[in-house]
Design an enzyme around this catalytic site. Structure first.
Site, PDB file in Angstrom:
ATOM      1  N   ASN A  38      45.468  37.182  27.033  1.00  0.00           N
ATOM      2  CA  ASN A  38      46.726  37.565  27.691  1.00  0.00           C
ATOM      3  C   ASN A  38      46.542  38.974  28.265  1.00  0.00           C
ATOM      4  O   ASN A  38      45.477  39.583  28.124  1.00  0.00           O
ATOM      5  CB  ASN A  38      47.899  37.492  26.703  1.00  0.00           C
ATOM      6  CG  ASN A  38      49.244  37.609  27.414  1.00  0.00           C
ATOM      7  OD1 ASN A  38      49.491  36.897  28.398  1.00  0.00           O
ATOM      8  ND2 ASN A  38      50.113  38.490  26.955  1.00  0.00           N
ATOM      9  N   LYS A  39      47.572  39.461  28.887  1.00  0.00           N
ATOM     10  CA  LYS A  39      47.525  40.763  29.571  1.00  0.00           C
ATOM     11  C   LYS A  39      46.931  41.856  28.686  1.00  0.00           C
ATOM     12  O   LYS A  39      47.220  41.917  27.492  1.00  0.00           O
ATOM     13  CB  LYS A  39      48.957  41.121  29.996  1.00  0.00           C
ATOM     14  CG  LYS A  39      49.128  42.396  30.770  1.00  0.00           C
ATOM     15  CD  LYS A  39      48.214  42.518  31.972  1.00  0.00           C
ATOM     16  CE  LYS A  39      48.320  41.345  32.918  1.00  0.00           C
ATOM     17  NZ  LYS A  39      47.161  41.272  33.846  1.00  0.00           N
ATOM     18  N   ASP A  91      47.283  33.402  28.947  1.00  0.00           N
ATOM     19  CA  ASP A  91      46.613  32.920  30.169  1.00  0.00           C
ATOM     20  C   ASP A  91      45.585  31.845  29.882  1.00  0.00           C
ATOM     21  O   ASP A  91      45.205  31.074  30.759  1.00  0.00           O
ATOM     22  CB  ASP A  91      45.952  34.088  30.892  1.00  0.00           C
ATOM     23  CG  ASP A  91      47.014  34.968  31.523  1.00  0.00           C
ATOM     24  OD1 ASP A  91      47.580  35.806  30.808  1.00  0.00           O
ATOM     25  OD2 ASP A  91      47.317  34.751  32.711  1.00  0.00           O
ATOM     26  N   ARG A  96      41.573  33.990  41.073  1.00  0.00           N
ATOM     27  CA  ARG A  96      41.687  34.737  39.807  1.00  0.00           C
ATOM     28  C   ARG A  96      41.011  33.914  38.709  1.00  0.00           C
ATOM     29  O   ARG A  96      41.239  32.706  38.614  1.00  0.00           O
ATOM     30  CB  ARG A  96      43.168  34.997  39.467  1.00  0.00           C
ATOM     31  CG  ARG A  96      43.872  35.853  40.529  1.00  0.00           C
ATOM     32  CD  ARG A  96      45.202  36.380  40.027  1.00  0.00           C
ATOM     33  NE  ARG A  96      45.034  37.384  38.993  1.00  0.00           N
ATOM     34  CZ  ARG A  96      46.043  37.842  38.246  1.00  0.00           C
ATOM     35  NH1 ARG A  96      47.262  37.388  38.431  1.00  0.00           N
ATOM     36  NH2 ARG A  96      45.830  38.759  37.330  1.00  0.00           N
ATOM     37  N   GLN A 136      53.829  45.151  35.027  1.00  0.00           N
ATOM     38  CA  GLN A 136      54.631  43.922  35.051  1.00  0.00           C
ATOM     39  C   GLN A 136      55.886  44.056  34.194  1.00  0.00           C
ATOM     40  O   GLN A 136      56.924  43.463  34.510  1.00  0.00           O
ATOM     41  CB  GLN A 136      53.805  42.725  34.535  1.00  0.00           C
ATOM     42  CG  GLN A 136      52.746  42.220  35.477  1.00  0.00           C
ATOM     43  CD  GLN A 136      51.405  42.867  35.218  1.00  0.00           C
ATOM     44  OE1 GLN A 136      51.318  43.980  34.701  1.00  0.00           O
ATOM     45  NE2 GLN A 136      50.340  42.188  35.585  1.00  0.00           N
ATOM     46  N   GLY A 139      51.223  35.348  36.922  1.00  0.00           N
ATOM     47  CA  GLY A 139      51.657  34.637  35.713  1.00  0.00           C
ATOM     48  C   GLY A 139      50.998  33.270  35.723  1.00  0.00           C
ATOM     49  O   GLY A 139      51.024  32.562  36.749  1.00  0.00           O
ATOM     50  N   ALA A 140      50.412  32.903  34.571  1.00  0.00           N
ATOM     51  CA  ALA A 140      49.524  31.739  34.533  1.00  0.00           C
ATOM     52  C   ALA A 140      50.149  30.434  35.067  1.00  0.00           C
ATOM     53  O   ALA A 140      49.594  29.809  35.979  1.00  0.00           O
ATOM     54  CB  ALA A 140      48.999  31.562  33.105  1.00  0.00           C
TER      55      ALA A 140
HETATM   56  O1  MRU Z   1      48.036  39.535  35.800  1.00  0.00           O
HETATM   57  P1  MRU Z   1      49.239  38.668  35.582  1.00  0.00           P
HETATM   58  O2  MRU Z   1      50.526  39.359  35.883  1.00  0.00           O
HETATM   59  O3  MRU Z   1      49.109  37.328  36.258  1.00  0.00           O
HETATM   60  O4  MRU Z   1      49.213  38.396  34.021  1.00  0.00           O
HETATM   61  C1  MRU Z   1      50.223  37.627  33.450  1.00  0.00           C
HETATM   62  C2  MRU Z   1      50.152  37.531  31.983  1.00  0.00           C
HETATM   63  O5  MRU Z   1      49.271  38.048  31.348  1.00  0.00           O
HETATM   64  C3  MRU Z   1      51.198  36.683  31.326  1.00  0.00           C
HETATM   65  O6  MRU Z   1      51.512  37.178  30.065  1.00  0.00           O
HETATM   66  C4  MRU Z   1      50.640  35.253  31.187  1.00  0.00           C
HETATM   67  O7  MRU Z   1      50.197  34.785  32.420  1.00  0.00           O
HETATM   68  C5  MRU Z   1      51.635  34.311  30.629  1.00  0.00           C
HETATM   69  S1  MRU Z   1      52.894  33.935  31.792  1.00  0.00           S
HETATM   70  C6  MRU Z   1      53.894  32.730  31.164  1.00  0.00           C
END
Ligand code: MRU
Length: 336
Positions: A247-248, A237, A92, A196, A52-53
């Site tokens: 985003n994801k 992100d 990352r 997730q 998560g960012a």
């Molecule tokens: O690969 P991840 O689990 O780090 O990806 C997370 C996401 O895409 C979240 O939606 C994003 O980081 C926002 S978290 C407030």
């Protein structure tokens, strides 16, 4: 004040260690892992023990503090901390919060290089965390005002307490709406391939007593068609200067579907997610992750050996498809 029973970080004042909730063990087991070395931080981010960012940014800031305290009496300390910074930065590529936090804490390193102790760097890491808590609360307030008392909201991935230092970005807004209207119901996208939504978001919402239903990613269009989704909210992100967002993976598809069904599509993100250095989403580096995360579920192979696989972990949603970006300073209406 809006609250969550989920915490991602603990600072242990006795051991002077950061303890991170192990997201690889959820939902089966709730355990905190004490960070002991800079390597632990690098591995925690790259292995996604923490993800998560905003949470990645907070973790990296503490990683720099650990680096500083282990090298503080070395005449080469700046070079050594800089090399740890590079290792943390290489974990990352997509979430800009990682690079934002590293740049910010390195400024503190530079301005306090001749202090007797690295305490100022620890204080800065604490501040980065506590500012994130505050920004989550402000977004929750703006978001609840903007979206109003709807019945069904859909979210993708995990943009909750588990992804931040506080109550979450998208899930912070959901928590605020729920506080006004306890009958709120949340559709939780499973979020293939890393799950997730299934593993983390449903666990987090259930822990806070928020009514939710888990769906697989391919079910959302059907539910939208049935009128069972009043709004969609996700995190981000990285947000480019033109307000395209990364985003994801799967977020873009949801935004296209929302547009077709005339459902408001919101993104909630703190200041640290905005990247003014890139003009549009085309410049965002998309992380490609291991094929194993696609072909295995919990160590069980679900596709033939040797099958070709792609695994882009994020996608970019163009700003035209976004109703509003909820920030700590208000809502940016992207297509009005
Ligand atoms: O690969 P991840 O689990 O780090 O990806 C997370 C996401 O895409 C979240 O939606 C994003 O980081 C926002 S978290 C407030």
């Amino acid at each position: 004040m809006i609250h969550s029973n989920v915490e991602t970080f603990r600072w242990n004042t006795q051991t002077q260690q950061l303890e991170i909730l192990d997201q690889l063990a959820l939902p089966e087991m709730e355990r905190f892992v004490p960070m002991k070395t800079v390597d632990d931080f690098v591995n925690a981010i790259s292995d996604m023990l923490v993800r998560g960012a905003p949470a990645i940014g907070i973790t990296a800031a503490y990683g720099i503090y650990y680096s500083a305290r282990s090298h503080w009496n070395d005449p080469q300390k700046l070079a050594l901390i800089q090399s740890d910074k590079i290792r943390l930065a290489n974990t990352r590529p997509t979430a800009v919060n990682l690079f934002w936090a590293l740049e910010r804490i390195m400024k503190t390193v530079h301005s306090h290089l001749h202090d007797e102790s690295p305490d100022a760097i620890l204080q800065e890491a604490h501040t980065i965390w506590h500012e994130d808590v505050e920004m989550n609360l402000k977004m929750a307030e703006w978001g609840a005002k903007e979206i109003g008392n709807i019945q069904n909201i859909l979210t993708h991935c995990n943009a909750g307490a588990l992804a931040t230092g506080g109550i979450g970005t998208a899930l912070g807004v959901i928590r605020a709406i729920h506080e006004n209207q306890p009958s709120l119901h949340v559709w939780v996208d499973e979020t293939r391939p890393y799950l997730q939504g299934a593993r983390l978001t449903s666990w987090e919402l259930m822990k806070d007593g928020i009514n939710c239903t888990l769906i697989t990613d391919n079910m959302s269009a059907y539910l939208m068609k049935q009128g069972l989704v009043d709004a969609i909210i996700v995190g981000a992100d990285r947000i480019a200067a033109n307000h395209d967002i990364a985003n994801k993976i799967g977020t873009y598809a949801l935004a296209v579907l929302a547009n077709y069904h005339k459902i408001p599509f919101y993104v909630a993100a703190p200041d640290s997610t905005f990247d003014p250095n890139i003009a549009s989403g085309n410049e965002i580096v998309i992380e490609e992750r291991s094929a194993n995360e696609v072909v295995f579920i919990k160590n069980r192979r679900i596709a033939p050996e040797g099958v070709k696989v792609r695994h882009p972990a994020f996608d970019v949603t163009p700003h035209e498809l976004i109703t509003g970006i909820i920030t700590p300073n208000g809502v940016i209406h992207c297509n009005s």
